[in-house]
Design an enzyme around this catalytic site. Sequence first.
Site, PDB file in Angstrom:
ATOM      1  N   ILE A  18       0.918  -1.050  -0.099  1.00  0.00           N
ATOM      2  CA  ILE A  18      -0.109  -0.063  -0.026  1.00  0.00           C
ATOM      3  C   ILE A  18       0.490   1.156   0.011  1.00  0.00           C
ATOM      4  O   ILE A  18       0.534   2.509  -1.155  1.00  0.00           O
ATOM      5  CB  ILE A  18      -1.288  -0.103   0.639  1.00  0.00           C
ATOM      6  CG1 ILE A  18      -2.085  -1.654   1.192  1.00  0.00           C
ATOM      7  CG2 ILE A  18      -1.963   1.743   1.016  1.00  0.00           C
ATOM      8  CD1 ILE A  18      -2.763  -1.448   2.150  1.00  0.00           C
ATOM      9  N   ASP A  53      13.634   3.576  12.586  1.00  0.00           N
ATOM     10  CA  ASP A  53      12.577   2.760  13.204  1.00  0.00           C
ATOM     11  C   ASP A  53      11.439   3.030  14.372  1.00  0.00           C
ATOM     12  O   ASP A  53      11.549   4.610  14.552  1.00  0.00           O
ATOM     13  CB  ASP A  53      13.248   2.008  14.285  1.00  0.00           C
ATOM     14  CG  ASP A  53      12.310   0.921  15.505  1.00  0.00           C
ATOM     15  OD1 ASP A  53      11.273   0.876  14.992  1.00  0.00           O
ATOM     16  OD2 ASP A  53      12.661   0.692  16.041  1.00  0.00           O
ATOM     17  N   SER A 132      -8.209   0.787  10.623  1.00  0.00           N
ATOM     18  CA  SER A 132      -8.156  -1.103   9.733  1.00  0.00           C
ATOM     19  C   SER A 132      -9.352  -1.323   9.750  1.00  0.00           C
ATOM     20  O   SER A 132     -10.169  -0.830  11.090  1.00  0.00           O
ATOM     21  CB  SER A 132      -7.372  -2.274  10.604  1.00  0.00           C
ATOM     22  OG  SER A 132      -8.393  -2.740   9.706  1.00  0.00           O
ATOM     23  N   TYR A 145      -3.656  -7.458  17.108  1.00  0.00           N
ATOM     24  CA  TYR A 145      -4.006  -5.479  16.261  1.00  0.00           C
ATOM     25  C   TYR A 145      -5.332  -5.159  15.802  1.00  0.00           C
ATOM     26  O   TYR A 145      -5.380  -3.660  15.424  1.00  0.00           O
ATOM     27  CB  TYR A 145      -4.329  -6.994  14.580  1.00  0.00           C
ATOM     28  CG  TYR A 145      -4.322  -6.080  13.617  1.00  0.00           C
ATOM     29  CD1 TYR A 145      -3.173  -5.026  12.792  1.00  0.00           C
ATOM     30  CD2 TYR A 145      -5.726  -5.963  12.571  1.00  0.00           C
ATOM     31  CE1 TYR A 145      -2.845  -4.899  11.793  1.00  0.00           C
ATOM     32  CE2 TYR A 145      -5.763  -5.614  11.206  1.00  0.00           C
ATOM     33  CZ  TYR A 145      -4.324  -4.743  10.860  1.00  0.00           C
ATOM     34  OH  TYR A 145      -4.352  -4.146   9.570  1.00  0.00           O
ATOM     35  N   VAL A 178      -7.282  -5.750   1.755  1.00  0.00           N
ATOM     36  CA  VAL A 178      -6.640  -4.947   0.681  1.00  0.00           C
ATOM     37  C   VAL A 178      -4.976  -6.377   0.110  1.00  0.00           C
ATOM     38  O   VAL A 178      -4.573  -7.550   0.656  1.00  0.00           O
ATOM     39  CB  VAL A 178      -5.765  -3.519   0.760  1.00  0.00           C
ATOM     40  CG1 VAL A 178      -4.455  -3.384  -0.344  1.00  0.00           C
ATOM     41  CG2 VAL A 178      -6.285  -2.612   1.514  1.00  0.00           C
TER      42      VAL A 178
END
Length: 240
Positions: A18, A53, A132, A145, A178
């Site tokens: 993405i 990072d 998400s 997540y 996706v």
Amino acid sequence: MRGLDGAKILVTGADGAIGRAVVARLNEEGARVAALDLHKPEQDGLACAVAADVTSEEGMIAATATASEALGGIDGLVAMAGIQASAPTHELGLDTFRKVLDVGAVGTFLAVKSVLPGMLAQGGGRIITFGSTAAVCSAPQLAAYAAAKGAVLQFTRSVAVEYAGRGIRANCLCPGGVETPMLAAIDAARVGPDHFKEGHPIGRYAAPAEIASVVSFLLSDESSFVLGATVMADGGYSIG
């Protein structure tokens, strides 16, 4: 999109599927892009490529300073760095849980924090974070997540309210499935019916370019009245 020609945009997580689509779309729109990932991105048309990072505050401050110098300031941030872990919650390791939150939630916080001083000094900016469907819909075996993306969503809403009066627009983009290598690996390891893909009323996953087009819109002047929004680009998953 109106307002993107010459815009100076920092993209984190830029080397993923993405991320690459976002960078390509922004280049097409005439924006100047600084791409940041754990390893230095190698893409055409970049004004700057930075390795950092996102979980390191010192590293993000330095990387943002490098990007800002190369671009001549930062008008927009696309904070999309994140990782996923799928496991039954009772088997999920603490280290894994912390890592997913560290990259997704803490990394987003540090990216936003690092660009805010410059945006405040110049009188405005645009911030897009990546949530998400997991931030708004329940799903099994995605505890880490979902926690990370839920945190990103609420963090973005807080930033939007806090800085709206100072010319900064923050919105959270929440994609559904996706077509990326990460999702392909998850699907390949799935046992039983693929309820996730079936849960998209549109009947398919998104192409990365479709998500990039929403990013382009949210960064542009076309979305000037969109603020603190949970922008679902999920093929109807969240309403199914």
